[in-house]
Design a protein around this motif. Structure first.
Motif, PDB file in Angstrom:
ATOM      1  N   LYS A  41     -39.631  -8.758  -3.896  1.00 55.03           N
ATOM      2  CA  LYS A  41     -39.548  -7.939  -2.697  1.00 55.03           C
ATOM      3  C   LYS A  41     -38.589  -8.524  -1.732  1.00 55.03           C
ATOM      4  O   LYS A  41     -37.883  -7.999  -0.680  1.00 55.03           O
ATOM      5  CB  LYS A  41     -40.756  -7.569  -1.968  1.00 55.03           C
ATOM      6  CG  LYS A  41     -41.673  -6.743  -2.550  1.00 55.03           C
ATOM      7  CD  LYS A  41     -42.982  -6.727  -2.095  1.00 55.03           C
ATOM      8  CE  LYS A  41     -43.391  -5.363  -1.528  1.00 55.03           C
ATOM      9  NZ  LYS A  41     -44.950  -5.204  -0.845  1.00 55.03           N
ATOM     10  N   ILE A  42     -38.328  -9.873  -1.718  1.00 56.53           N
ATOM     11  CA  ILE A  42     -37.734 -10.648  -0.924  1.00 56.53           C
ATOM     12  C   ILE A  42     -36.120 -10.806  -1.498  1.00 56.53           C
ATOM     13  O   ILE A  42     -35.197 -10.987  -0.799  1.00 56.53           O
ATOM     14  CB  ILE A  42     -38.184 -12.188  -0.689  1.00 56.53           C
ATOM     15  CG1 ILE A  42     -39.615 -12.031  -0.151  1.00 56.53           C
ATOM     16  CG2 ILE A  42     -37.501 -13.113   0.086  1.00 56.53           C
ATOM     17  CD1 ILE A  42     -40.621 -13.317   0.073  1.00 56.53           C
ATOM     18  N   LEU A  43     -36.179 -11.083  -2.702  1.00 56.05           N
ATOM     19  CA  LEU A  43     -34.829 -11.483  -3.376  1.00 56.05           C
ATOM     20  C   LEU A  43     -33.999 -10.481  -4.117  1.00 56.05           C
ATOM     21  O   LEU A  43     -32.770 -10.618  -4.514  1.00 56.05           O
ATOM     22  CB  LEU A  43     -35.154 -12.849  -4.286  1.00 56.05           C
ATOM     23  CG  LEU A  43     -35.620 -14.206  -3.396  1.00 56.05           C
ATOM     24  CD1 LEU A  43     -35.805 -14.992  -4.532  1.00 56.05           C
ATOM     25  CD2 LEU A  43     -34.441 -14.662  -2.450  1.00 56.05           C
ATOM     26  N   GLN A  44     -34.696  -9.421  -4.561  1.00 54.60           N
ATOM     27  CA  GLN A  44     -33.884  -8.446  -5.373  1.00 54.60           C
ATOM     28  C   GLN A  44     -33.295  -7.423  -4.478  1.00 54.60           C
ATOM     29  O   GLN A  44     -33.992  -6.676  -3.775  1.00 54.60           O
ATOM     30  CB  GLN A  44     -34.997  -7.921  -6.222  1.00 54.60           C
ATOM     31  CG  GLN A  44     -34.606  -6.625  -7.074  1.00 54.60           C
ATOM     32  CD  GLN A  44     -33.497  -6.945  -8.192  1.00 54.60           C
ATOM     33  OE1 GLN A  44     -32.325  -6.943  -7.521  1.00 54.60           O
ATOM     34  NE2 GLN A  44     -33.870  -7.267  -9.443  1.00 54.60           N
ATOM     35  N   PRO A  45     -31.818  -7.391  -4.563  1.00 57.63           N
ATOM     36  CA  PRO A  45     -31.088  -6.435  -3.940  1.00 57.63           C
ATOM     37  C   PRO A  45     -31.473  -4.934  -4.189  1.00 57.63           C
ATOM     38  O   PRO A  45     -31.571  -4.321  -3.242  1.00 57.63           O
ATOM     39  CB  PRO A  45     -29.615  -6.859  -4.255  1.00 57.63           C
ATOM     40  CG  PRO A  45     -29.744  -8.082  -4.723  1.00 57.63           C
ATOM     41  CD  PRO A  45     -31.056  -8.310  -5.477  1.00 57.63           C
ATOM     42  N   LEU A  46     -31.836  -4.713  -5.278  1.00 60.20           N
ATOM     43  CA  LEU A  46     -32.434  -3.444  -5.518  1.00 60.20           C
ATOM     44  C   LEU A  46     -33.464  -2.997  -4.682  1.00 60.20           C
ATOM     45  O   LEU A  46     -33.627  -1.882  -4.238  1.00 60.20           O
ATOM     46  CB  LEU A  46     -32.647  -2.996  -7.059  1.00 60.20           C
ATOM     47  CG  LEU A  46     -31.439  -2.875  -7.770  1.00 60.20           C
ATOM     48  CD1 LEU A  46     -31.795  -2.850  -9.303  1.00 60.20           C
ATOM     49  CD2 LEU A  46     -30.233  -1.858  -7.476  1.00 60.20           C
ATOM     50  N   ASP A  47     -34.663  -3.965  -4.674  1.00 57.58           N
ATOM     51  CA  ASP A  47     -35.625  -3.561  -3.857  1.00 57.58           C
ATOM     52  C   ASP A  47     -35.631  -3.655  -2.313  1.00 57.58           C
ATOM     53  O   ASP A  47     -36.458  -2.906  -1.639  1.00 57.58           O
ATOM     54  CB  ASP A  47     -36.869  -4.697  -4.382  1.00 57.58           C
ATOM     55  CG  ASP A  47     -37.471  -4.243  -5.814  1.00 57.58           C
ATOM     56  OD1 ASP A  47     -36.866  -3.418  -6.348  1.00 57.58           O
ATOM     57  OD2 ASP A  47     -38.265  -5.174  -6.177  1.00 57.58           O
ATOM     58  N   ILE A  48     -34.809  -4.495  -2.031  1.00 58.58           N
ATOM     59  CA  ILE A  48     -34.522  -4.786  -0.603  1.00 58.58           C
ATOM     60  C   ILE A  48     -33.711  -3.316  -0.040  1.00 58.58           C
ATOM     61  O   ILE A  48     -34.458  -3.149   1.014  1.00 58.58           O
ATOM     62  CB  ILE A  48     -33.717  -5.774  -0.234  1.00 58.58           C
ATOM     63  CG1 ILE A  48     -34.200  -7.250  -0.750  1.00 58.58           C
ATOM     64  CG2 ILE A  48     -33.152  -6.032   1.201  1.00 58.58           C
ATOM     65  CD1 ILE A  48     -33.682  -8.429  -0.845  1.00 58.58           C
ATOM     66  N   SER A  49     -32.851  -3.041  -0.525  1.00 54.95           N
ATOM     67  CA  SER A  49     -32.396  -1.618   0.215  1.00 54.95           C
ATOM     68  C   SER A  49     -31.795  -0.675  -0.905  1.00 54.95           C
ATOM     69  O   SER A  49     -31.723   0.498  -0.454  1.00 54.95           O
ATOM     70  CB  SER A  49     -31.050  -2.213   1.159  1.00 54.95           C
ATOM     71  OG  SER A  49     -29.964  -2.497   0.600  1.00 54.95           O
TER      72      SER A  49
END
Length: 193
Positions: free
Chosen positions: A81-89
């Motif tokens: 949730k903090i580092l994965q670009p796909l999950d971030i936005s």
């Protein structure tokens, strides 16, 4: 596998259980990842950021990534949730646009009805068109900046995220399609033959 042909910008792949596995990741690697700019000719080294799902961490799959002139980077469990670009936005923006397109179809689209009077689902081709439109609307670079992967906090020329756009439906109709909470994810579409 659906019989309908998909647009050239959308790849459809299926497996018996519907899970992402090493075989599906290999299909994605060859049909999608290598199609990125510089991907086919492998002229520039790339960083491929993935979570620690089993299909991402096998030595065989890591070798396939390296053969694409890329460096596999695995995000430790609990930090996606903090580092994965796909999950971030990216995923959220994609799903917001997909939801908006579906809502517009529900309100203004052409519908057909079964003999029982039930409205038929959107066709496979319609959904593929929505997927194509939604994907073209997301901005990948900003997701990497938000994850701190690019090493720059500089502003970009990226357009505002689609999820921040106002819904273009009358409020009383839009409310019918909203989830109970802002955080609830869009579950997607189900196709039954």
């Amino acid at each position: 596998m659906p019989k309908d042909e998909s647009p050239p910008t959308v790849v459809v792949a299926v497996n018996e259980k519907g899970w992402m596995n090493e075989e599906m990741m290999t299909i994605w690697l060859t049909k999608c990842y290598t199609k990125r700019p510089d991907g086919y000719f492998k002229t520039r080294k790339a960083l491929l950021v993935m979570d620690s799902m089993r299909a991402h961490i096998t030595p065989q799959f890591k070798d396939k990534i390296k053969a694409c002139n890329s460096i596999p980077v695995i995000i430790p469990g609990g930090l996606t949730k903090i580092l994965q670009p796909l999950d971030i936005s990216v995923n959220r923006s994609f799903k917001a646009v997909l939801r908006r397109l579906w809502e517009e179809w529900m309100v203004d689209g052409e519908h057909s009805f079964a003999a029982t009077g039930r409205m038929r689902r959107a066709t496979f081709q319609q959904v593929l068109g929505w997927i194509d439109t939604a994907w073209k609307s997301v901005t990948i670079r900003s997701a990497f900046r938000k994850a701190g992967i690019t090493g720059t906090d500089a502003e970009s020329d990226d357009s505002p995220a689609e999820e921040e756009r106002a819904l273009h439906l009358p409020p009383e109709l839009a409310e019918l399609f909203r989830s109970d909470t802002e955080d609830e994810e869009f579950d997607g579409f189900c196709f039954v033959e």
